[in-house]
Design an enzyme around this catalytic site. Sequence first.
Site, PDB file in Angstrom:
ATOM      1  N   ASN A   1      28.034  22.860 113.177  1.00  0.00           N
ATOM      2  CA  ASN A   1      28.800  23.253 111.996  1.00  0.00           C
ATOM      3  C   ASN A   1      28.765  22.178 110.915  1.00  0.00           C
ATOM      4  O   ASN A   1      28.656  20.993 111.215  1.00  0.00           O
ATOM      5  CB  ASN A   1      30.257  23.543 112.379  1.00  0.00           C
ATOM      6  CG  ASN A   1      30.356  24.698 113.357  1.00  0.00           C
ATOM      7  OD1 ASN A   1      29.385  25.421 113.540  1.00  0.00           O
ATOM      8  ND2 ASN A   1      31.498  24.872 113.984  1.00  0.00           N
TER       9      ASN A   1
ATOM     10  N   CYS B   1      14.321  11.441  95.253  1.00  0.00           N
ATOM     11  CA  CYS B   1      14.322  10.113  95.895  1.00  0.00           C
ATOM     12  C   CYS B   1      15.014  10.120  97.260  1.00  0.00           C
ATOM     13  O   CYS B   1      15.073   9.099  97.927  1.00  0.00           O
ATOM     14  CB  CYS B   1      14.963   9.068  94.972  1.00  0.00           C
ATOM     15  SG  CYS B   1      16.755   9.166  94.861  1.00  0.00           S
TER      16      CYS B   1
ATOM     17  N   HIS C   1      23.471  19.540 111.845  1.00  0.00           N
ATOM     18  CA  HIS C   1      22.909  20.277 110.705  1.00  0.00           C
ATOM     19  C   HIS C   1      23.437  19.810 109.355  1.00  0.00           C
ATOM     20  O   HIS C   1      23.299  20.527 108.376  1.00  0.00           O
ATOM     21  CB  HIS C   1      23.167  21.785 110.881  1.00  0.00           C
ATOM     22  CG  HIS C   1      22.436  22.386 112.049  1.00  0.00           C
ATOM     23  ND1 HIS C   1      22.751  23.608 112.597  1.00  0.00           N
ATOM     24  CD2 HIS C   1      21.380  21.912 112.772  1.00  0.00           C
ATOM     25  CE1 HIS C   1      21.931  23.863 113.607  1.00  0.00           C
ATOM     26  NE2 HIS C   1      21.098  22.847 113.742  1.00  0.00           N
TER      27      HIS C   1
ATOM     28  N   GLY D   1      31.330  28.708 121.194  1.00  0.00           N
ATOM     29  CA  GLY D   1      31.179  29.506 119.968  1.00  0.00           C
ATOM     30  C   GLY D   1      29.825  29.411 119.299  1.00  0.00           C
ATOM     31  O   GLY D   1      29.760  29.312 118.078  1.00  0.00           O
TER      32      GLY D   1
END
Length: 291
Positions: free
Chosen positions: A128, A156, A145, A235
């Site tokens: 998440n 850059c 993530h 989950g």
Amino acid sequence: MNKFKCLKSTFSLLQVTIMAKRNLADYKTFNRVLEESKIIVALTGAGVSAESGIGTFRGPGGLWRTHRAVDLASPLAFRANPALVWEFYHWRREVAFAAHPNNGHIALAKYEKKCKEQGRSFTIITQNVDGLHRRAGSENIIELHGNLTKVICTKCKFIEVKENNPICEALRGRGDPSQKDADVPEIPLSELPKCSACGALARPYIVWFGESLDPDILDQARTLVETCDLFLVIGTSSVVYPAASFAPFVVERGKPVAEFNIDEEPASANFQFHFPGKCGSTLPKTLGIDI
Ligand code: BJW
Ligand code: ZN
């Protein structure tokens, strides 16, 4: 069918029958395993934040306007229409910033504290990007993530935290999911978020499909997967790699895996425990945490 194939399918049938008869929601055995484990790792996905009002990707909330969230979360979509993808992320930031950690996040944070006091290790590897684990009080968190508060420069590669909302004036009042793309004037490129170091276009610091995860972060996660005594899968639909490979790897090591999910996912069959239901209820109960 040859002899080998016939034997193989009889064995699979037997496996399925045995699995169906196993008590996957065995609280008593899980409690013993939990108390005996020294290195515990929890992999979390969108389902842990669902009770905080943040839609999951592959559930009914996985649409923004007419777009599937997973289609907008791609480098291709950003190259084609950065303004549209920024509108989507501005909306996601608003939803996440306004959300509160739920009992599932809180149970995990309290259990980490308990482990610390007992000299055991408890780490969350999360897919998440909403920051709710940290806001619940968890400290050992690996964000696979990325995070909605961060941006990365397209030129850059400078990474910075931008907690101001809206992130730039042009996004104020934008991202309404009930509008049609065609009814919303496109934001000019020059007004989208900029890199503070070089002034080029900045994009959300989120790992999109086809992009590599930060190698240091992935290494940290893999080390835990290779050494943990107990792995919790909370989950997540367990379809996105490399995160989806973690639990099967722990199963191969012969260590217990416990899943917390409202549904049985295809990977569930290989896990020792499955606690069905909303993790805002199942986590406090299984971890023995009073909220
Ligand atoms: C509840 C609940 C409640 C609801 N209580 N439960 C190997 C094989 C095949 C493909 C690949 C492979 N390796 C890599 C790939 C390609 C790709 C991939 O995995 N594709 C698959 C879809 C097949 N992976 C990548 O591209 C990754 N990069 C990579 O590996 O680089 C190297 C490489 C590239 C290409 C080829 C080979 C190697 C990067 C993946 C990045 C994922 N990014 C996203 C977008 C973030 C955007 C954002 O947040 O803004 O991350 S996709 C999206 O899915 C998001 C999530 O983190 C991720 C996982 O979803 P999650 O969390 O599982 O959510 P859902 O909705 O799927 O599930 C929710 C679950 O909760 C459900 O089970 C519900 O039942 C449950 N639930 N309410 C308990 N109250
Ligand atoms: Zn830059």
